[in-house]
Design an enzyme around this catalytic site. Structure first.
Site, mmCIF file in Angstrom:
data_model
loop_
_atom_site.group_PDB
_atom_site.id
_atom_site.type_symbol
_atom_site.label_atom_id
_atom_site.label_comp_id
_atom_site.label_asym_id
_atom_site.label_seq_id
_atom_site.Cartn_x
_atom_site.Cartn_y
_atom_site.Cartn_z
ATOM 1 N N ALA A 1 4.531 14.501 -0.079
ATOM 2 C CA ALA A 1 4.638 13.835 1.217
ATOM 3 C C ALA A 1 3.500 12.843 1.354
ATOM 4 C CB ALA A 1 4.608 14.863 2.341
ATOM 5 N N GLY A 2 3.838 11.558 1.209
ATOM 6 C CA GLY A 2 2.848 10.504 1.346
ATOM 7 C C GLY A 2 3.010 9.762 2.649
ATOM 8 N N ASN A 3 2.090 8.863 2.928
ATOM 9 C CA ASN A 3 2.133 8.133 4.186
ATOM 10 C C ASN A 3 3.342 7.221 4.297
ATOM 11 O OD1 ASN A 3 -0.428 8.871 5.614
ATOM 12 N ND2 ASN A 3 -1.319 8.167 3.691
ATOM 13 N N THR B 1 6.121 -21.764 -2.150
ATOM 14 C CA THR B 1 5.335 -20.711 -1.495
ATOM 15 C C THR B 1 5.682 -19.344 -2.078
ATOM 16 O OG1 THR B 1 5.258 -22.019 0.532
ATOM 17 C CG2 THR B 1 4.737 -19.688 0.724
ATOM 18 N N ASP C 1 -2.591 14.693 -3.040
ATOM 19 C CA ASP C 1 -1.907 13.848 -4.015
ATOM 20 C C ASP C 1 -2.862 13.394 -5.113
ATOM 21 O OD1 ASP C 1 -3.328 12.326 -2.167
ATOM 22 O OD2 ASP C 1 -1.845 10.716 -2.075
ATOM 23 N N THR D 1 0.532 3.590 -1.366
ATOM 24 C CA THR D 1 0.172 2.872 -0.151
ATOM 25 C C THR D 1 -1.173 2.181 -0.355
ATOM 26 O OG1 THR D 1 1.352 4.526 1.160
ATOM 27 C CG2 THR D 1 -0.193 3.099 2.336
#
Length: 267
Positions: free
Chosen positions: A12-14, A191, A114, A138
């Protein structure tokens, strides 16, 4: 058919939930869901059981669930989902399942689960005494292991979070696809090309430069392992990578799920 007991593995990550399904032979299916702090045990449980079915596993076949989490609000939701839909009480790392590394962080409890699991998996995957794991999540993290000791590391900006922040603050910037392609630097003539080349080669230069500094600081050769969602795409620009293991964290959870703890690596 799975070989032996089936394990559900959840990181479970952000930003995302990474889910793995493993049997006695190892990880055989992996998935990614967005992390939703407003999820209910039923919504998450139904999603997880659907993924198990997609992997060819009946929810009743899941014998254990092992979780690493850096998002405390999600923990009780995950626990209830696993108990209701898999009849398995999840074990959380490192609270329920210790990671067999000596944690040399000044405040050991500050290290995210983690990072510990990924460092442990890197230790088990490398033969050199020194291992550096670069994780493109992240944030971009560099975690250092020497012998059987987790030394700590560096936390740098994440590629996608940096790109998202730039896009939010700059209305006219286009959405771009990041692809290293042939791996050579080119001068952007639009760009979109400028952004793509800047992010790809800028982050590759950061990773290569930080890796060299860490190896010099540690004083001996090191195996550099890359993991996380963007590792494979950036690898052509990062010759220092010894291996790319996209599911390294899930591999670590698998080892811990099978053994609770495993023999320490030599070195």
């Amino acid at each position: 058919m799975p070989n032996g007991p089936v394990s559900l593995l959840v990181d479970a990550g952000n930003t995302n939930l990474k889910i793995g399904v493993a049997d006695a032979d190892g990880l055989f299916a992996s998935y990614v869901l967005p992390t939703d702090k407003t999820a209910t045990p039923d919504s998450l449980g139904l999603s997880l059981s659907s993924l198990a079915t997609h992997a060819g596993i009946a929810p009743t076949a899941v014998a254990s669930a092992t979780v690493s989490s850096v998002v405390p609000p999600v923990d009780p939701i995950l626990a209830q989902a696993c108990e209701r839909y898999f009849n398995a009480s999840p074990r959380f790392v490192p609270r329920d399942v210790p990671v067999p590394l000596e944690n040399r962080y000044a405040r050991p409890h500050e290290v995210g689960a983690d990072r510990l699991v990924t460092a442990f998996a890197g230790r088990m995957a490398a033969e050199t005494p020194v291992v550096i794991v670069v994780d493109f999540g992240t944030a971009t993290t560099f975690d250092c292991v020497k012998g059987n000791a987790f030394l700590g590391g560096l936390i740098c900006p994440g590629l996608f979070s940096s790109l998202r922040a730039l896009s939010l603050d700059t209305a006219k910037l286009p959405h771009i696809a990041l692809d290293a392609g042939h791996g050579g630097l080119s001068i952007g003539q639009s760009t979109a090309e400028c952004l793509s080349q800047g992010f790809l080669h800028g982050f590759a230069a950061m990773v290569e430069g930080v890796g060299r500094l860490l190896i010099k600081h540690l004083g001996e050769p090191a195996t550099i392992l890359a993991t996380g969602g963007f590792a494979a795409k950036l690898a052509p620009l990062c010759p220092s990578f010894s291996k790319v293991r996209p599911d390294l964290l899930l591999e670590g959870l698998f080892l811990l799920s099978r053994h609770g703890s495993v023999p320490a690596a030599d070195g």
